[in-house]
Design a protein around this motif. Structure first.
Motif, short mmCIF file in Angstrom:
data_model
loop_
_atom_site.label_atom_id
_atom_site.label_comp_id
_atom_site.label_asym_id
_atom_site.label_seq_id
_atom_site.Cartn_x
_atom_site.Cartn_y
_atom_site.Cartn_z
N LEU A 22 -18.83 -14.31 13.08
CA LEU A 22 -19.21 -15.32 12.22
C LEU A 22 -18.66 -16.62 12.70
N THR A 23 -17.31 -16.38 13.11
CA THR A 23 -16.88 -17.66 13.46
C THR A 23 -17.51 -18.20 14.75
N MET A 24 -17.65 -17.54 15.59
CA MET A 24 -18.53 -18.00 16.83
C MET A 24 -19.77 -18.53 16.54
N GLN A 25 -20.67 -17.79 15.40
CA GLN A 25 -21.70 -18.37 15.02
C GLN A 25 -21.57 -19.88 14.24
N ASP A 26 -20.56 -19.99 13.51
CA ASP A 26 -20.00 -21.32 12.93
C ASP A 26 -19.92 -22.39 14.03
N PHE A 27 -19.23 -21.98 15.06
CA PHE A 27 -18.60 -22.92 15.97
C PHE A 27 -19.99 -23.21 16.98
N PHE A 28 -20.79 -22.38 17.12
CA PHE A 28 -21.99 -22.74 18.00
C PHE A 28 -22.91 -23.71 17.19
N LEU A 29 -23.15 -23.49 16.13
CA LEU A 29 -24.00 -24.37 15.15
C LEU A 29 -23.10 -25.75 14.79
N PHE A 30 -21.83 -25.61 14.64
CA PHE A 30 -20.99 -26.92 14.63
C PHE A 30 -21.17 -27.78 16.07
N SER A 31 -21.15 -27.19 17.17
CA SER A 31 -21.31 -27.69 18.36
C SER A 31 -22.70 -28.53 18.61
N LEU A 32 -23.48 -27.67 18.20
CA LEU A 32 -25.21 -27.89 18.22
C LEU A 32 -25.39 -29.32 17.64
N ARG A 33 -24.67 -29.32 16.14
CA ARG A 33 -25.06 -30.49 15.50
C ARG A 33 -24.13 -31.72 15.96
N ALA A 34 -23.01 -31.43 16.63
CA ALA A 34 -22.38 -32.71 17.25
C ALA A 34 -23.00 -33.41 18.30
N PHE A 35 -23.73 -32.31 19.13
CA PHE A 35 -24.59 -33.01 20.37
C PHE A 35 -25.80 -33.44 19.84
N MET A 36 -26.20 -32.87 18.88
CA MET A 36 -27.71 -33.55 18.43
C MET A 36 -27.34 -34.77 17.55
#
Length: 264
Positions: A22-36
């Motif tokens: 769950l943490t890895m999922q949240d981190f991936f979405l967090f990183s994706l939002r930062a790049f977008m």
């Protein structure tokens, strides 16, 4: 008793695995939002300039100290080793490869993980527990675009010149020790450096800068956003961000070197 112990252990392991994924999922979405959010950099240019000064100009002293120290120490130790084989004239070559490929960018990454990453984790963690991030959301501002994206862009831009500065300082200190400690003529030292450096040596070193920038910024910021439990939680989030980002920097350092050197 052993059966119940094994069942409790199994439940704990399952819960830990769930938390990890769950943490890895949240981190991936967090990183994706930062790049977008990067196209919005013009809107937050003041925040970008502030963060560029923090991770760039303000970090020069610690980068210089670490690079000069390791360059001088490397010249002394490698020179002593080469002297046993009568190959002291190769000191420039061996030192340049070590500094440009590995030690320059690696030390820069570790120092900025401690300095820039800890600041991100502490600052964003304090904002999280004081509900300032929730206030940004209430006013219709994306906190990731406002707080994380400028840090990410600043790190991507500033880590490259800091890597070059680290390489330059390390080589200069190595040349100084070669001349004054090993009594090697500066011309011999630098003639062993410049003609033998290949493009892949610079690609390996400078490719690590943006990789380290992404790792340090996103990991420290994510842990800051995840801070819970008052000031003690801020401390835990900051320490976790430093430890995780430093470990990932070491792992990334190995894989970037391996991939580039195998394919160039």
């Amino acid at each position: 008793m052993p059966l119940s112990f094994m069942r409790n252990l199994e439940k704990k392991l399952v819960l830990r695995l769930k938390d990890f994924f769950l943490t890895m999922q949240d981190f991936f979405l967090f990183s994706l939002r930062a790049f977008m959010a990067m196209p919005k950099i013009k809107r937050y240019w003041r925040d970008f300039l502030d963060q560029a000064g923090i991770c760039g100009t303000d970090s020069i002293p610690i980068v210089l100290v670490s690079a000069i120290s390791i360059g001088a120490l490397l010249a002394i130790e490698v020179g002593n080793l080469l002297e046993d084989f009568g190959a002291k004239t190769m000191l420039g070559r061996s030192t340049a490869l070590s500094v440009i490929r590995e030690l320059g960018p690696l030390l820069m990454g570790l120092m900025l993980s401690a300095r820039f990453g800890s600041r991100n984790g502490a600052e964003l963690g304090a904002m999280q527990i004081s509900e300032q991030i929730d206030a940004l959301r209430a006013f219709g501002t994306d906190p990731i675009a406002k707080l994380v994206m400028p840090r990410l862009v600043a790190a991507l831009i500033m880590f490259l010149p800091l890597t070059a500065l680290s390489d330059f300082a390390g080589l200069q200190s190595a040349a100084y020790m070669a001349e004054h400690y090993h009594r090697i003529d500066p011309g011999i030292f630098w003639n062993a450096v410049y003609p033998r450096l290949a493009p892949k040596d610079f690609v390996v070193g400078f490719l690590k800068a943006p990789v380290f920038a992404i790792i340090i910024t996103l990991v420290s910021s994510f842990n800051g956003f995840s801070a819970r439990g008052g000031t003690a939680g801020v401390g835990r989030a900051t320490i976790k961000g430093i430890v995780v980002s430093s470990g990932l920097v070491l792992i990334a350092n190995f894989y970037v070197s391996k991939i580039v050197l195998e394919n160039m």
